[in-house]
Write an enzyme that holds these catalytic residues in place. Structure first.
Site, PDB file in Angstrom:
ATOM      1  N   TYR A   1       9.349 -22.520   7.960  1.00 43.51           N
ATOM      2  CA  TYR A   1       7.953 -22.088   7.762  1.00 43.51           C
ATOM      3  C   TYR A   1       7.391 -21.392   8.994  1.00 43.51           C
ATOM      4  O   TYR A   1       6.324 -21.732   9.488  1.00 43.51           O
ATOM      5  CB  TYR A   1       7.079 -23.280   7.328  1.00 43.51           C
ATOM      6  CG  TYR A   1       7.568 -23.854   6.014  1.00 43.51           C
ATOM      7  CD1 TYR A   1       7.235 -23.258   4.810  1.00 43.51           C
ATOM      8  CD2 TYR A   1       8.406 -24.962   5.998  1.00 43.51           C
ATOM      9  CE1 TYR A   1       7.723 -23.741   3.605  1.00 43.51           C
ATOM     10  CE2 TYR A   1       8.901 -25.462   4.799  1.00 43.51           C
ATOM     11  CZ  TYR A   1       8.557 -24.846   3.609  1.00 43.51           C
ATOM     12  OH  TYR A   1       9.049 -25.309   2.425  1.00 43.51           O
TER      13      TYR A   1
ATOM     14  N   ASP B   1       1.693   8.053  -4.182  1.00 41.61           N
ATOM     15  CA  ASP B   1       1.361   7.163  -5.293  1.00 41.61           C
ATOM     16  C   ASP B   1       2.140   7.718  -6.490  1.00 41.61           C
ATOM     17  O   ASP B   1       1.726   8.684  -7.130  1.00 41.61           O
ATOM     18  CB  ASP B   1      -0.147   7.146  -5.556  1.00 41.61           C
ATOM     19  CG  ASP B   1      -0.515   6.200  -6.696  1.00 41.61           C
ATOM     20  OD1 ASP B   1       0.383   5.876  -7.505  1.00 41.61           O
ATOM     21  OD2 ASP B   1      -1.694   5.805  -6.800  1.00 41.61           O
TER      22      ASP B   1
ATOM     23  N   PHE C   1      -6.601   7.142 -10.654  1.00 38.31           N
ATOM     24  CA  PHE C   1      -6.940   5.770 -11.018  1.00 38.31           C
ATOM     25  C   PHE C   1      -7.394   5.060  -9.743  1.00 38.31           C
ATOM     26  O   PHE C   1      -6.850   5.279  -8.665  1.00 38.31           O
ATOM     27  CB  PHE C   1      -5.706   5.074 -11.618  1.00 38.31           C
ATOM     28  CG  PHE C   1      -5.987   3.681 -12.092  1.00 38.31           C
ATOM     29  CD1 PHE C   1      -6.799   3.458 -13.184  1.00 38.31           C
ATOM     30  CD2 PHE C   1      -5.437   2.590 -11.435  1.00 38.31           C
ATOM     31  CE1 PHE C   1      -7.064   2.168 -13.622  1.00 38.31           C
ATOM     32  CE2 PHE C   1      -5.696   1.296 -11.869  1.00 38.31           C
ATOM     33  CZ  PHE C   1      -6.505   1.092 -12.970  1.00 38.31           C
TER      34      PHE C   1
ATOM     35  N   ARG D   1       5.473 -11.132  -4.485  1.00 35.18           N
ATOM     36  CA  ARG D   1       6.860 -11.103  -4.980  1.00 35.18           C
ATOM     37  C   ARG D   1       6.929 -10.942  -6.497  1.00 35.18           C
ATOM     38  O   ARG D   1       6.197 -11.593  -7.242  1.00 35.18           O
ATOM     39  CB  ARG D   1       7.587 -12.400  -4.598  1.00 35.18           C
ATOM     40  CG  ARG D   1       7.864 -12.550  -3.104  1.00 35.18           C
ATOM     41  CD  ARG D   1       8.716 -13.783  -2.837  1.00 35.18           C
ATOM     42  NE  ARG D   1       8.082 -14.990  -3.344  1.00 35.18           N
ATOM     43  CZ  ARG D   1       7.410 -15.871  -2.593  1.00 35.18           C
ATOM     44  NH1 ARG D   1       7.281 -15.679  -1.293  1.00 35.18           N
ATOM     45  NH2 ARG D   1       6.881 -16.940  -3.136  1.00 35.18           N
TER      46      ARG D   1
ATOM     47  N   HIS E   1       3.035   7.360 -11.720  1.00 34.73           N
ATOM     48  CA  HIS E   1       3.297   8.148 -12.936  1.00 34.73           C
ATOM     49  C   HIS E   1       4.609   8.912 -12.839  1.00 34.73           C
ATOM     50  O   HIS E   1       4.857   9.782 -13.671  1.00 34.73           O
ATOM     51  CB  HIS E   1       2.195   9.208 -13.149  1.00 34.73           C
ATOM     52  CG  HIS E   1       0.804   8.681 -13.164  1.00 34.73           C
ATOM     53  ND1 HIS E   1      -0.300   9.502 -13.153  1.00 34.73           N
ATOM     54  CD2 HIS E   1       0.313   7.416 -13.202  1.00 34.73           C
ATOM     55  CE1 HIS E   1      -1.410   8.778 -13.174  1.00 34.73           C
ATOM     56  NE2 HIS E   1      -1.066   7.508 -13.192  1.00 34.73           N
TER      57      HIS E   1
ATOM     58  N   LYS F   1       3.155   2.091 -18.441  1.00 34.25           N
ATOM     59  CA  LYS F   1       3.926   2.998 -17.589  1.00 34.25           C
ATOM     60  C   LYS F   1       5.273   3.368 -18.229  1.00 34.25           C
ATOM     61  O   LYS F   1       5.678   2.805 -19.229  1.00 34.25           O
ATOM     62  CB  LYS F   1       4.122   2.369 -16.202  1.00 34.25           C
ATOM     63  CG  LYS F   1       2.814   2.212 -15.429  1.00 34.25           C
ATOM     64  CD  LYS F   1       2.149   3.551 -15.181  1.00 34.25           C
ATOM     65  CE  LYS F   1       0.895   3.453 -14.322  1.00 34.25           C
ATOM     66  NZ  LYS F   1      -0.231   2.786 -14.977  1.00 34.25           N
TER      67      LYS F   1
ATOM     68  N   ARG G   1       7.313 -14.272   5.731  1.00 35.26           N
ATOM     69  CA  ARG G   1       8.443 -15.172   5.912  1.00 35.26           C
ATOM     70  C   ARG G   1       9.762 -14.448   5.636  1.00 35.26           C
ATOM     71  O   ARG G   1       9.975 -13.929   4.539  1.00 35.26           O
ATOM     72  CB  ARG G   1       8.270 -16.291   4.891  1.00 35.26           C
ATOM     73  CG  ARG G   1       9.108 -17.486   5.143  1.00 35.26           C
ATOM     74  CD  ARG G   1       8.712 -18.570   4.167  1.00 35.26           C
ATOM     75  NE  ARG G   1       9.471 -19.752   4.483  1.00 35.26           N
ATOM     76  CZ  ARG G   1       9.712 -20.715   3.620  1.00 35.26           C
ATOM     77  NH1 ARG G   1       9.243 -20.635   2.391  1.00 35.26           N
ATOM     78  NH2 ARG G   1      10.407 -21.760   3.976  1.00 35.26           N
TER      79      ARG G   1
ATOM     80  N   GLN H   1       3.191  -1.343 -15.006  1.00 37.05           N
ATOM     81  CA  GLN H   1       2.177  -1.909 -15.906  1.00 37.05           C
ATOM     82  C   GLN H   1       2.521  -1.487 -17.345  1.00 37.05           C
ATOM     83  O   GLN H   1       3.283  -0.537 -17.559  1.00 37.05           O
ATOM     84  CB  GLN H   1       0.797  -1.404 -15.417  1.00 37.05           C
ATOM     85  CG  GLN H   1      -0.364  -1.579 -16.354  1.00 37.05           C
ATOM     86  CD  GLN H   1      -0.549  -0.347 -17.229  1.00 37.05           C
ATOM     87  OE1 GLN H   1      -0.093   0.729 -16.902  1.00 37.05           O
ATOM     88  NE2 GLN H   1      -1.225  -0.534 -18.352  1.00 37.05           N
TER      89      GLN H   1
HETATM   90  C1  PLP Z   1      -2.275   6.600 -10.085  1.00 35.05           C
HETATM   91  C2  PLP Z   1      -2.154   5.113 -10.197  1.00 35.05           C
HETATM   92  N1  PLP Z   1      -1.988   4.389  -9.078  1.00 35.05           N
HETATM   93  C3  PLP Z   1      -1.877   3.060  -9.115  1.00 35.05           C
HETATM   94  C4  PLP Z   1      -1.936   2.364 -10.305  1.00 35.05           C
HETATM   95  C5  PLP Z   1      -1.925   0.881 -10.256  1.00 35.05           C
HETATM   96  O1  PLP Z   1      -0.856   0.270 -10.899  1.00 35.05           O
HETATM   97  P1  PLP Z   1      -0.993  -1.209 -11.485  1.00 35.05           P
HETATM   98  O2  PLP Z   1      -1.809  -1.141 -12.727  1.00 35.05           O
HETATM   99  O3  PLP Z   1       0.425  -1.597 -11.750  1.00 35.05           O
HETATM  100  O4  PLP Z   1      -1.614  -2.064 -10.449  1.00 35.05           O
HETATM  101  C6  PLP Z   1      -2.114   3.088 -11.512  1.00 35.05           C
HETATM  102  C7  PLP Z   1      -2.187   2.502 -12.850  1.00 35.05           C
HETATM  103  O5  PLP Z   1      -2.095   1.529 -13.325  1.00 35.05           O
HETATM  104  C8  PLP Z   1      -2.236   4.488 -11.449  1.00 35.05           C
HETATM  105  O6  PLP Z   1      -2.430   5.215 -12.553  1.00 35.05           O
END
Ligand code: PLP
Length: 387
Positions: A226, A161, A90, A236, A164, A190, A219, A187
Protein backbone atom coordinates in the site's frame (compact mmCIF):
# COMPACT_ATOMS: atom_id res chain seq x y z
CA UNK A 1 -45.33 16.38 -45.77
CA UNK A 2 -48.07 15.69 -48.30
CA UNK A 3 -49.90 12.43 -49.01
CA UNK A 4 -48.73 9.23 -47.38
CA UNK A 5 -45.68 10.05 -45.20
CA UNK A 6 -42.61 8.07 -46.26
CA UNK A 7 -40.84 5.99 -43.62
CA UNK A 8 -37.59 4.06 -43.34
CA UNK A 9 -37.67 0.27 -43.05
CA UNK A 10 -36.16 -1.12 -39.85
CA UNK A 11 -32.48 -0.27 -39.58
CA UNK A 12 -29.90 -2.54 -37.86
CA UNK A 13 -29.92 -2.40 -34.07
CA UNK A 14 -27.06 -1.12 -31.93
CA UNK A 15 -25.17 -2.46 -30.01
CA UNK A 16 -24.55 -5.69 -31.91
CA UNK A 17 -23.25 -8.87 -30.36
CA UNK A 18 -22.93 -12.58 -30.98
CA UNK A 19 -21.17 -15.71 -29.85
CA UNK A 20 -17.82 -13.90 -29.53
CA UNK A 21 -19.20 -11.62 -26.78
CA UNK A 22 -20.97 -14.55 -25.09
CA UNK A 23 -17.83 -16.66 -25.11
CA UNK A 24 -15.79 -13.75 -23.83
CA UNK A 25 -18.12 -13.09 -20.93
CA UNK A 26 -18.09 -16.75 -19.87
CA UNK A 27 -14.30 -16.82 -20.21
CA UNK A 28 -14.00 -13.80 -17.91
CA UNK A 29 -16.50 -15.27 -15.46
CA UNK A 30 -14.75 -18.59 -15.24
CA UNK A 31 -11.33 -17.05 -14.66
CA UNK A 32 -12.51 -16.54 -11.10
CA UNK A 33 -10.80 -13.12 -11.00
CA UNK A 34 -13.01 -10.28 -12.15
CA UNK A 35 -10.69 -7.31 -11.82
CA UNK A 36 -7.69 -6.48 -13.97
CA UNK A 37 -5.17 -7.03 -11.18
CA UNK A 38 -6.06 -10.73 -11.14
CA UNK A 39 -7.45 -11.50 -14.59
CA UNK A 40 -6.02 -11.35 -18.10
CA UNK A 41 -8.86 -9.85 -20.21
CA UNK A 42 -7.94 -6.19 -19.67
CA UNK A 43 -4.25 -6.92 -20.37
CA UNK A 44 -5.15 -8.74 -23.58
CA UNK A 45 -7.58 -6.04 -24.66
CA UNK A 46 -4.98 -3.32 -24.12
CA UNK A 47 -2.51 -5.20 -26.31
CA UNK A 48 -5.04 -5.84 -29.06
CA UNK A 49 -6.56 -2.34 -29.04
CA UNK A 50 -3.15 -0.64 -28.90
CA UNK A 51 -1.72 -2.74 -31.73
CA UNK A 52 -4.81 -2.03 -33.81
CA UNK A 53 -4.23 1.71 -33.39
CA UNK A 54 -0.51 1.66 -34.05
CA UNK A 55 0.94 1.75 -30.53
CA UNK A 56 1.69 -1.00 -28.02
CA UNK A 57 1.12 1.40 -25.10
CA UNK A 58 -2.62 1.31 -24.36
CA UNK A 59 -4.37 1.65 -21.01
CA UNK A 60 -8.00 0.61 -20.53
CA UNK A 61 -10.10 2.77 -18.19
CA UNK A 62 -13.67 3.18 -16.94
CA UNK A 63 -15.00 5.51 -19.66
CA UNK A 64 -14.04 8.10 -22.25
CA UNK A 65 -14.36 11.06 -19.88
CA UNK A 66 -11.93 9.40 -17.49
CA UNK A 67 -9.64 8.51 -20.41
CA UNK A 68 -9.32 12.26 -21.08
CA UNK A 69 -8.84 13.01 -17.38
CA UNK A 70 -6.07 10.44 -16.92
CA UNK A 71 -4.34 11.58 -20.11
CA UNK A 72 -4.53 15.26 -19.15
CA UNK A 73 -3.20 14.50 -15.68
CA UNK A 74 -0.08 12.75 -16.98
CA UNK A 75 0.43 15.57 -19.47
CA UNK A 76 0.75 17.95 -16.53
CA UNK A 77 -2.64 19.65 -16.61
CA UNK A 78 -3.79 21.13 -13.32
CA UNK A 79 -4.54 24.45 -11.63
CA UNK A 80 -2.92 27.40 -13.39
CA UNK A 81 -2.90 25.70 -16.79
CA UNK A 82 -5.15 26.02 -19.85
CA UNK A 83 -6.43 23.40 -22.24
CA UNK A 84 -7.63 24.44 -25.71
CA UNK A 85 -10.77 22.53 -26.69
CA UNK A 86 -13.22 22.83 -29.59
CA UNK A 87 -16.25 24.97 -28.75
CA UNK A 88 -18.34 22.41 -30.64
CA UNK A 89 -17.89 19.05 -28.90
CA UNK A 90 -19.43 16.77 -26.30
CA UNK A 91 -18.91 18.43 -22.93
CA UNK A 92 -16.48 15.76 -21.64
CA UNK A 93 -13.68 17.37 -23.65
CA UNK A 94 -13.85 20.46 -21.45
CA UNK A 95 -15.16 18.77 -18.28
CA UNK A 96 -12.09 16.55 -18.06
CA UNK A 97 -9.78 19.57 -18.05
CA UNK A 98 -11.97 21.43 -15.59
CA UNK A 99 -12.11 18.46 -13.18
CA UNK A 100 -8.33 18.80 -12.88
CA UNK A 101 -8.64 22.50 -12.00
CA UNK A 102 -7.50 23.77 -15.41
CA UNK A 103 -9.22 26.41 -17.52
CA UNK A 104 -10.89 24.96 -20.61
CA UNK A 105 -10.57 27.47 -23.46
CA UNK A 106 -13.16 26.91 -26.22
CA UNK A 107 -12.05 27.84 -29.74
CA UNK A 108 -13.90 27.77 -33.03
CA UNK A 109 -14.18 24.84 -35.42
CA UNK A 110 -14.14 24.58 -39.19
CA UNK A 111 -17.58 25.13 -40.74
CA UNK A 112 -17.23 22.13 -43.09
CA UNK A 113 -15.50 19.43 -41.03
CA UNK A 114 -16.70 20.62 -37.55
CA UNK A 115 -13.13 20.04 -36.25
CA UNK A 116 -10.74 22.47 -34.53
CA UNK A 117 -9.74 25.42 -36.72
CA UNK A 118 -5.90 25.64 -36.49
CA UNK A 119 -5.93 29.44 -36.99
CA UNK A 120 -8.30 29.83 -34.02
CA UNK A 121 -6.09 27.54 -31.96
CA UNK A 122 -3.01 29.58 -32.77
CA UNK A 123 -4.76 32.76 -31.64
CA UNK A 124 -5.74 31.12 -28.32
CA UNK A 125 -2.30 29.85 -27.26
CA UNK A 126 -0.96 31.62 -24.15
CA UNK A 127 2.00 30.92 -21.84
CA UNK A 128 -0.44 28.91 -19.66
CA UNK A 129 -1.52 26.57 -22.47
CA UNK A 130 -0.52 23.01 -21.59
CA UNK A 131 -2.53 20.91 -24.02
CA UNK A 132 -4.37 21.33 -27.33
CA UNK A 133 -7.24 18.86 -27.59
CA UNK A 134 -8.56 18.20 -31.08
CA UNK A 135 -11.76 16.15 -31.33
CA UNK A 136 -11.99 13.92 -34.40
CA UNK A 137 -15.63 14.75 -35.04
CA UNK A 138 -17.67 11.75 -36.18
CA UNK A 139 -14.48 9.97 -37.29
CA UNK A 140 -13.12 12.88 -39.34
CA UNK A 141 -9.63 13.80 -38.09
CA UNK A 142 -8.92 17.38 -37.12
CA UNK A 143 -6.10 18.82 -39.23
CA UNK A 144 -3.33 16.87 -37.51
CA UNK A 145 -0.56 18.26 -39.76
CA UNK A 146 -1.31 21.85 -38.79
CA UNK A 147 -2.05 21.06 -35.14
CA UNK A 148 1.10 18.96 -34.71
CA UNK A 149 3.17 21.84 -36.00
CA UNK A 150 1.39 24.39 -33.81
CA UNK A 151 1.83 22.22 -30.73
CA UNK A 152 5.51 21.57 -31.46
CA UNK A 153 6.22 25.27 -32.11
CA UNK A 154 4.45 26.27 -28.88
CA UNK A 155 6.02 23.44 -26.85
CA UNK A 156 2.64 22.08 -25.72
CA UNK A 157 1.15 18.59 -25.89
CA UNK A 158 -1.58 17.36 -28.23
CA UNK A 159 -4.26 15.12 -26.79
CA UNK A 160 -6.54 13.61 -29.41
CA UNK A 161 -10.10 13.15 -28.19
CA UNK A 162 -10.64 10.07 -30.34
CA UNK A 163 -13.99 9.10 -28.79
CA UNK A 164 -15.40 8.95 -32.36
CA UNK A 165 -12.32 7.69 -34.18
CA UNK A 166 -11.83 3.96 -33.58
CA UNK A 167 -9.93 2.64 -36.58
CA UNK A 168 -9.76 6.04 -38.31
CA UNK A 169 -6.62 6.86 -40.32
CA UNK A 170 -4.90 10.15 -40.97
CA UNK A 171 -2.74 9.79 -44.08
CA UNK A 172 -2.34 6.08 -43.50
CA UNK A 173 -1.76 6.20 -39.74
CA UNK A 174 -4.19 5.47 -36.92
CA UNK A 175 -4.58 7.67 -33.86
CA UNK A 176 -1.99 5.76 -31.81
CA UNK A 177 0.69 6.12 -34.47
CA UNK A 178 0.55 9.91 -34.77
CA UNK A 179 3.03 10.65 -31.99
CA UNK A 180 0.52 12.09 -29.53
CA UNK A 181 -1.81 10.68 -26.86
CA UNK A 182 -5.29 9.55 -27.98
CA UNK A 183 -8.33 8.93 -25.74
CA UNK A 184 -11.23 6.65 -26.73
CA UNK A 185 -14.73 5.93 -25.41
CA UNK A 186 -16.67 2.66 -25.43
CA UNK A 187 -19.97 4.08 -24.19
CA UNK A 188 -23.11 2.32 -25.46
CA UNK A 189 -23.44 4.32 -28.69
CA UNK A 190 -19.76 4.22 -29.66
CA UNK A 191 -18.31 2.28 -32.59
CA UNK A 192 -17.34 -0.52 -30.26
CA UNK A 193 -18.87 -0.79 -26.83
CA UNK A 194 -19.23 -2.55 -23.52
CA UNK A 195 -21.95 -0.15 -22.36
CA UNK A 196 -19.25 1.95 -20.71
CA UNK A 197 -15.47 1.97 -21.02
CA UNK A 198 -12.53 3.96 -22.29
CA UNK A 199 -8.89 3.66 -23.30
CA UNK A 200 -5.86 5.87 -23.68
CA UNK A 201 -3.20 5.07 -26.26
CA UNK A 202 0.22 6.58 -25.56
CA UNK A 203 3.20 7.15 -27.84
CA UNK A 204 5.62 5.66 -25.28
CA UNK A 205 5.71 3.31 -22.32
CA UNK A 206 6.93 5.89 -19.82
CA UNK A 207 3.74 7.97 -20.13
CA UNK A 208 1.65 4.81 -20.07
CA UNK A 209 3.31 3.67 -16.86
CA UNK A 210 2.58 7.02 -15.20
CA UNK A 211 -1.02 6.73 -16.35
CA UNK A 212 -1.20 3.20 -14.95
CA UNK A 213 -0.36 4.61 -11.50
CA UNK A 214 -2.92 7.41 -11.83
CA UNK A 215 -5.63 4.93 -12.88
CA UNK A 216 -4.94 2.59 -9.97
CA UNK A 217 -4.90 4.88 -6.92
CA UNK A 218 -1.20 5.61 -7.37
CA UNK A 219 -0.29 1.99 -6.89
CA UNK A 220 2.10 -0.03 -9.07
CA UNK A 221 0.97 -3.46 -10.21
CA UNK A 222 3.48 -5.21 -7.97
CA UNK A 223 2.77 -3.21 -4.81
CA UNK A 224 1.87 -5.38 -1.81
CA UNK A 225 2.57 -2.73 0.83
CA UNK A 226 0.00 0.00 0.00
CA UNK A 227 2.72 2.44 -0.98
CA UNK A 228 0.57 4.78 -3.13
CA UNK A 229 3.64 6.64 -4.38
CA UNK A 230 1.57 9.08 -6.39
CA UNK A 231 -1.92 10.50 -6.45
CA UNK A 232 -4.74 9.27 -8.67
CA UNK A 233 -8.06 7.51 -8.42
CA UNK A 234 -9.66 4.24 -9.43
CA UNK A 235 -10.22 4.37 -13.18
CA UNK A 236 -9.69 0.65 -13.78
CA UNK A 237 -11.71 -1.24 -16.37
CA UNK A 238 -13.21 -4.52 -15.18
CA UNK A 239 -12.63 -7.91 -16.80
CA UNK A 240 -16.18 -8.32 -18.17
CA UNK A 241 -16.02 -5.06 -20.11
CA UNK A 242 -12.65 -6.02 -21.57
CA UNK A 243 -13.93 -9.44 -22.63
CA UNK A 244 -16.82 -7.82 -24.52
CA UNK A 245 -14.54 -5.20 -26.08
CA UNK A 246 -12.11 -7.86 -27.37
CA UNK A 247 -15.04 -9.34 -29.28
CA UNK A 248 -16.25 -5.92 -30.45
CA UNK A 249 -12.81 -5.11 -31.85
CA UNK A 250 -13.02 -8.14 -34.15
CA UNK A 251 -16.23 -6.68 -35.69
CA UNK A 252 -14.88 -3.20 -36.28
CA UNK A 253 -13.14 -3.60 -39.67
CA UNK A 254 -16.16 -5.13 -41.33
CA UNK A 255 -18.47 -2.45 -39.96
CA UNK A 256 -16.13 0.37 -40.97
CA UNK A 257 -15.91 -1.06 -44.50
CA UNK A 258 -19.70 -1.06 -44.77
CA UNK A 259 -20.10 2.47 -43.40
CA UNK A 260 -17.38 3.68 -45.77
CA UNK A 261 -19.49 2.33 -48.64
CA UNK A 262 -22.74 3.82 -47.39
CA UNK A 263 -21.60 7.34 -46.44
CA UNK A 264 -20.66 8.50 -49.99
CA UNK A 265 -24.08 7.38 -51.18
CA UNK A 266 -26.03 8.86 -48.29
CA UNK A 267 -24.10 12.14 -48.31
CA UNK A 268 -24.56 12.57 -52.07
CA UNK A 269 -28.30 11.97 -51.70
CA UNK A 270 -28.50 14.40 -48.77
CA UNK A 271 -26.58 17.02 -50.72
CA UNK A 272 -29.27 16.94 -53.42
CA UNK A 273 -31.90 18.09 -50.92
CA UNK A 274 -32.29 21.89 -51.06
CA UNK A 275 -30.80 23.48 -47.94
CA UNK A 276 -28.91 20.37 -46.70
CA UNK A 277 -25.10 20.39 -46.41
CA UNK A 278 -23.42 17.13 -45.32
CA UNK A 279 -20.20 17.15 -43.25
CA UNK A 280 -17.18 17.53 -45.55
CA UNK A 281 -14.63 14.73 -45.39
CA UNK A 282 -11.02 15.89 -45.51
CA UNK A 283 -9.42 13.28 -47.83
CA UNK A 284 -6.37 13.11 -45.54
CA UNK A 285 -8.68 11.09 -43.29
CA UNK A 286 -8.19 8.12 -45.59
CA UNK A 287 -10.14 5.73 -43.38
CA UNK A 288 -13.23 7.11 -41.71
CA UNK A 289 -15.26 4.94 -39.32
CA UNK A 290 -18.23 7.37 -39.56
CA UNK A 291 -19.31 7.55 -35.95
CA UNK A 292 -22.14 9.87 -36.97
CA UNK A 293 -23.73 10.83 -40.27
CA UNK A 294 -23.75 14.61 -39.80
CA UNK A 295 -25.26 17.39 -41.88
CA UNK A 296 -26.22 21.01 -41.52
CA UNK A 297 -29.38 22.78 -42.53
CA UNK A 298 -28.01 26.34 -42.53
CA UNK A 299 -30.35 28.89 -41.08
CA UNK A 300 -32.91 26.39 -39.78
CA UNK A 301 -32.74 27.56 -36.15
CA UNK A 302 -32.90 25.56 -32.94
CA UNK A 303 -36.71 25.18 -32.69
CA UNK A 304 -37.39 24.06 -36.23
CA UNK A 305 -34.38 21.73 -36.10
CA UNK A 306 -35.92 20.03 -33.06
CA UNK A 307 -39.18 19.56 -35.00
CA UNK A 308 -37.27 18.08 -37.95
CA UNK A 309 -35.41 15.66 -35.68
CA UNK A 310 -38.67 14.59 -34.01
CA UNK A 311 -40.27 14.04 -37.43
CA UNK A 312 -37.29 11.98 -38.58
CA UNK A 313 -37.49 9.80 -35.47
CA UNK A 314 -41.23 9.32 -35.99
CA UNK A 315 -40.45 7.99 -39.49
CA UNK A 316 -37.80 5.52 -38.37
CA UNK A 317 -34.60 7.58 -38.67
CA UNK A 318 -32.42 7.63 -35.52
CA UNK A 319 -31.73 11.38 -35.61
CA UNK A 320 -30.34 13.75 -32.95
CA UNK A 321 -29.69 17.46 -32.59
CA UNK A 322 -25.94 18.10 -32.57
CA UNK A 323 -23.94 19.11 -29.49
CA UNK A 324 -24.66 22.46 -27.87
CA UNK A 325 -21.74 24.91 -27.96
CA UNK A 326 -19.96 24.13 -24.68
CA UNK A 327 -19.93 27.80 -23.63
CA UNK A 328 -23.74 27.75 -23.88
CA UNK A 329 -24.00 24.99 -21.24
CA UNK A 330 -24.47 26.09 -17.63
CA UNK A 331 -22.17 23.36 -16.37
CA UNK A 332 -19.29 24.83 -18.33
CA UNK A 333 -19.45 27.98 -16.20
CA UNK A 334 -19.57 26.10 -12.89
CA UNK A 335 -15.88 25.20 -13.16
CA UNK A 336 -12.75 26.96 -14.38
CA UNK A 337 -13.62 28.87 -17.54
CA UNK A 338 -11.95 31.74 -19.39
CA UNK A 339 -12.33 35.24 -18.05
CA UNK A 340 -14.78 36.10 -20.86
CA UNK A 341 -18.56 36.15 -21.20
CA UNK A 342 -20.41 33.51 -23.21
CA UNK A 343 -21.29 36.23 -25.71
CA UNK A 344 -17.65 37.21 -26.12
CA UNK A 345 -16.73 33.57 -26.81
CA UNK A 346 -19.67 33.28 -29.21
CA UNK A 347 -18.39 36.33 -31.08
CA UNK A 348 -15.05 34.66 -31.72
CA UNK A 349 -16.69 31.29 -32.54
CA UNK A 350 -19.04 32.16 -35.44
CA UNK A 351 -18.85 28.69 -37.01
CA UNK A 352 -19.73 26.96 -33.75
CA UNK A 353 -22.66 29.35 -33.37
CA UNK A 354 -24.02 28.14 -36.70
CA UNK A 355 -23.28 24.44 -36.30
CA UNK A 356 -24.72 24.25 -32.82
CA UNK A 357 -28.03 25.59 -34.08
CA UNK A 358 -28.31 23.93 -37.51
CA UNK A 359 -26.54 20.56 -37.34
CA UNK A 360 -28.27 17.18 -37.16
CA UNK A 361 -26.67 13.77 -36.80
CA UNK A 362 -27.83 10.26 -37.52
CA UNK A 363 -26.69 7.25 -35.51
CA UNK A 364 -23.94 5.22 -37.21
CA UNK A 365 -26.26 2.21 -37.35
CA UNK A 366 -27.99 3.97 -40.24
CA UNK A 367 -24.79 3.44 -42.25
CA UNK A 368 -24.98 -0.31 -41.55
CA UNK A 369 -28.27 -0.37 -43.47
CA UNK A 370 -28.80 -1.29 -47.12
CA UNK A 371 -28.32 0.96 -50.15
CA UNK A 372 -32.09 1.05 -50.46
CA UNK A 373 -32.33 2.38 -46.90
CA UNK A 374 -29.93 5.25 -47.75
CA UNK A 375 -32.44 6.25 -50.43
CA UNK A 376 -35.30 5.90 -47.95
CA UNK A 377 -33.53 8.11 -45.37
CA UNK A 378 -32.87 10.84 -47.93
CA UNK A 379 -36.47 10.65 -49.16
CA UNK A 380 -37.79 10.99 -45.60
CA UNK A 381 -35.58 14.01 -44.91
CA UNK A 382 -36.63 15.69 -48.18
CA UNK A 383 -40.24 15.02 -47.31
CA UNK A 384 -39.91 16.37 -43.77
CA UNK A 385 -38.13 19.52 -44.92
CA UNK A 386 -40.69 20.16 -47.63
CA UNK A 387 -43.43 19.96 -45.01
C1 PLP B 1 -16.11 13.83 -28.21
C2 PLP B 1 -16.36 13.01 -26.98
N1 PLP B 1 -15.43 13.01 -26.00
C3 PLP B 1 -15.60 12.31 -24.88
C4 PLP B 1 -16.74 11.55 -24.67
C5 PLP B 1 -16.91 10.89 -23.35
O1 PLP B 1 -16.99 9.51 -23.38
P1 PLP B 1 -17.78 8.71 -22.24
O2 PLP B 1 -19.23 8.88 -22.47
O3 PLP B 1 -17.32 7.30 -22.45
O4 PLP B 1 -17.35 9.24 -20.92
C6 PLP B 1 -17.74 11.53 -25.67
C7 PLP B 1 -19.00 10.78 -25.60
O5 PLP B 1 -19.49 10.07 -24.94
C8 PLP B 1 -17.55 12.29 -26.84
O6 PLP B 1 -18.47 12.32 -27.80
Amino acid sequence: MSGQPSTVSELPEWPRYGDEERTGLIRALEQGQWWRMGGSEVDSFEREFGDYHGSPHALAVTNGTHALEVALEVLGVGPGTEVIVPAFTFISSSLAAQRLGAVAVPVDVDLDTYCLDPAAVEAAITPRTKVIMPVHMAGQFADMDALDKLAADAGVALLQDAAHAHGAQWRGRRAGALGSVAAFSFQNGKLMTAGEGGAVVFPDEELRERAFLVHSCGRPRTDRDYLHGTTGSNYRMGEFAAAVLRAQLTRLDEQIALREQRWPLLSSLLAEIPGVVPQTIDPRTDRNPHYMAMFRIPGIGIERRRAVVDALIARGVPAFVAFRAIYRCEGFWMADAPDESAEAIAARCPNTEQIHSDCVWLHHRTLLGTEQQMHEIAAVLADVLAG
